[in-house]
Design an enzyme around this catalytic site. Structure first.
Site, PDB file in Angstrom:
ATOM      1  N   ASP A   1       0.834  -1.208   0.000  1.00 32.12           N
ATOM      2  CA  ASP A   1       0.000   0.000   0.000  1.00 32.12           C
ATOM      3  C   ASP A   1       0.872   1.262   0.000  1.00 32.12           C
ATOM      4  O   ASP A   1       1.974   1.264   0.546  1.00 32.12           O
ATOM      5  CB  ASP A   1      -0.916  -0.017   1.228  1.00 32.12           C
ATOM      6  CG  ASP A   1      -2.036   1.011   1.110  1.00 32.12           C
ATOM      7  OD1 ASP A   1      -2.402   1.376  -0.028  1.00 32.12           O
ATOM      8  OD2 ASP A   1      -2.547   1.456   2.155  1.00 32.12           O
TER       9      ASP A   1
ATOM     10  N   HIS B   1       2.078   3.256  -9.159  1.00 30.33           N
ATOM     11  CA  HIS B   1       1.900   1.825  -9.408  1.00 30.33           C
ATOM     12  C   HIS B   1       3.086   1.269 -10.202  1.00 30.33           C
ATOM     13  O   HIS B   1       3.547   0.157  -9.944  1.00 30.33           O
ATOM     14  CB  HIS B   1       0.584   1.556 -10.142  1.00 30.33           C
ATOM     15  CG  HIS B   1      -0.622   1.972  -9.358  1.00 30.33           C
ATOM     16  ND1 HIS B   1      -0.773   1.676  -8.023  1.00 30.33           N
ATOM     17  CD2 HIS B   1      -1.734   2.675  -9.704  1.00 30.33           C
ATOM     18  CE1 HIS B   1      -1.929   2.172  -7.580  1.00 30.33           C
ATOM     19  NE2 HIS B   1      -2.516   2.790  -8.587  1.00 30.33           N
TER      20      HIS B   1
ATOM     21  N   LEU C   1      11.083 -20.361  -5.244  1.00 31.57           N
ATOM     22  CA  LEU C   1      10.130 -19.584  -4.426  1.00 31.57           C
ATOM     23  C   LEU C   1       8.786 -19.579  -5.152  1.00 31.57           C
ATOM     24  O   LEU C   1       8.746 -19.574  -6.380  1.00 31.57           O
ATOM     25  CB  LEU C   1      10.647 -18.151  -4.251  1.00 31.57           C
ATOM     26  CG  LEU C   1       9.790 -17.162  -3.467  1.00 31.57           C
ATOM     27  CD1 LEU C   1      10.673 -16.191  -2.670  1.00 31.57           C
ATOM     28  CD2 LEU C   1       8.870 -16.342  -4.367  1.00 31.57           C
TER      29      LEU C   1
HETATM   30  C1  IPE Z   1      -5.209  -2.672  -0.021  1.00 28.97           C
HETATM   31  O1  IPE Z   1      -4.962  -1.338  -0.234  1.00 28.97           O
HETATM   32  C2  IPE Z   1      -5.255  -3.398  -1.325  1.00 28.97           C
HETATM   33  C3  IPE Z   1      -3.974  -3.522  -2.035  1.00 28.97           C
HETATM   34  C4  IPE Z   1      -2.813  -3.149  -1.591  1.00 28.97           C
HETATM   35  C5  IPE Z   1      -4.053  -4.133  -3.321  1.00 28.97           C
HETATM   36  P1  IPE Z   1      -6.138  -0.255  -0.337  1.00 28.97           P
HETATM   37  O2  IPE Z   1      -5.482   1.037  -0.565  1.00 28.97           O
HETATM   38  O3  IPE Z   1      -7.146  -0.703  -1.324  1.00 28.97           O
HETATM   39  O4  IPE Z   1      -6.780  -0.359   1.122  1.00 28.97           O
HETATM   40  P2  IPE Z   1      -7.740   0.669   1.899  1.00 28.97           P
HETATM   41  O5  IPE Z   1      -8.851   1.010   0.951  1.00 28.97           O
HETATM   42  O6  IPE Z   1      -6.920   1.861   2.244  1.00 28.97           O
HETATM   43  O7  IPE Z   1      -8.183  -0.078   3.112  1.00 28.97           O
HETATM   44  C1  IPE Z   2      -1.656   0.216  -3.294  1.00 25.59           C
HETATM   45  O1  IPE Z   2      -1.392   1.584  -3.329  1.00 25.59           O
HETATM   46  C2  IPE Z   2      -1.918  -0.350  -4.668  1.00 25.59           C
HETATM   47  C3  IPE Z   2      -3.310  -0.717  -4.923  1.00 25.59           C
HETATM   48  C4  IPE Z   2      -4.272  -0.736  -4.037  1.00 25.59           C
HETATM   49  C5  IPE Z   2      -3.650  -1.105  -6.278  1.00 25.59           C
HETATM   50  P1  IPE Z   2      -2.582   2.639  -3.344  1.00 25.59           P
HETATM   51  O2  IPE Z   2      -2.920   2.923  -4.762  1.00 25.59           O
HETATM   52  O3  IPE Z   2      -3.690   2.199  -2.487  1.00 25.59           O
HETATM   53  O4  IPE Z   2      -1.853   3.893  -2.715  1.00 25.59           O
HETATM   54  P2  IPE Z   2      -2.453   4.917  -1.657  1.00 25.59           P
HETATM   55  O5  IPE Z   2      -2.922   4.119  -0.475  1.00 25.59           O
HETATM   56  O6  IPE Z   2      -3.576   5.635  -2.331  1.00 25.59           O
HETATM   57  O7  IPE Z   2      -1.303   5.798  -1.331  1.00 25.59           O
HETATM   58 MG    MG Z   3      -4.103   2.440  -0.511  1.00 28.04          MG
END
Ligand code: IPE
Ligand code: IPE
Ligand code: MG
Length: 243
Positions: free
Chosen positions: A21, A38, A132
């Site tokens: 995240d 990303h 792995l």
């Molecule tokens: C969790 O992250 C999902 C992934 C890392 C793929 P999110 O950014 O979607 O989670 P929330 O919405 O903050 O809980």
């Molecule tokens: C995690 O990073 C990746 C996905 C959920 C696809 P985020 O895109 O949720 O990044 P933040 O949380 O908005 O910074």
């Molecule tokens: Mg996020």
């Protein structure tokens, strides 16, 4: 692997699962579009995978796209889907060479047929690799997994026990995660491996996923090595299992 390569003490978790995240915030901090985060996240995943192999981790499970992430703006969703498709083309030869078995874990519904075919081909190609196992959780949710497992059991009329249910889950090919890491500062699970994390050790870090590196990974491994896993027993029982 020599001794100086290792975190200071203790055991290496066999299975590390990561909620990757913080991509969006990493990009915004740099005045870049979220999708740049990303892309940088893919780099972090490459680094992390290499380091996991180096440290002797046997299974790496990463959360790449959740069942709930479809709710994001359509252009971001499309960009993430494109990134996965591109990664299957670009990365799979490298993964194969490194002896990595790839599994893409999650619902296939909602994915383009070409992407579904690409996933099947990548899984088939790397199926016999043993260095792995990399599970990429994509279009995945812990609740989705429990429901699809329960449905499968109901359809076959199999008895419903902890064991049969666990064996019907999408991650049944690997043991439960020993260590779950979440980057990005939030202290929540967000529908990740719900069933399997019953006894996982949790490690939360403020580090945003694209900035996650070997040093931060080693901090998580070192924290894990200091934990005492008790599985319901007393500390004394665990320290002296024969007693
Ligand atoms: C969790 O992250 C999902 C992934 C890392 C793929 P999110 O950014 O979607 O989670 P929330 O919405 O903050 O809980
Ligand atoms: C995690 O990073 C990746 C996905 C959920 C696809 P985020 O895109 O949720 O990044 P933040 O949380 O908005 O910074
Ligand atoms: Mg996020």
């Amino acid at each position: 692997m020599n001794a100086t390569d290792q975190p200071a003490t203790g055991v290496v978790p066999a299975h590390v699962a990561i909620v990757m995240d913080g991509n969006g915030r990493w990009a915004r901090q740099r005045l870049l579009p979220r999708v740049a985060g990303h892309r940088a996240g893919m780099e972090a995943l490459r680094r992390t995978l290499t380091h996991a192999v180096r440290r002797g981790v046997r299974v790496l499970t990463v959360f790449a796209f959740s069942s709930e992430n479809w709710a994001r703006p359509p252009d971001e969703v499309a960009a993430i889907l494109r990134l996965l498709g591109q990664a299957l083309i670009d990365e799979v030869p490298r993964l194969h060479e490194a002896g990595v078995r790839l599994r893409v874990v999650g619902a296939r519904e909602g994915l383009e047929p070409a992407l579904v075919d690409g996933i099947a081909e990548a899984e088939r190609r790397t199926a016999a690799n043993t260095a792995l196992t990399l599970n990429v959780c994509f279009n995945y949710g812990g609740r989705w997994d429990i429901v699809q497992a329960a449905r499968r059991l109901a359809e076959t009329g199999a008895p419903i026990t902890e064991r049969t249910l666990a064996e019907a889950l999408a991650l049944a090919h690997v043991p439960d995660p020993d260590l779950v890491i979440r980057t990005g500062g939030e202290q929540r699970i967000s529908n990740f491996v719900l069933w399997q994390l019953a006894y996982s050790e949790l490690f939360f870090t403020d580090c945003l996923w694209p900035a996650f590196d070997e040093a931060e990974f080693d901090r998580a491994l070192a924290a894990y090595a200091r934990r005492q896993r008790r599985f319901g027993r007393t500390p004394e029982q665990v320290a002296a299992p024969a007693a």
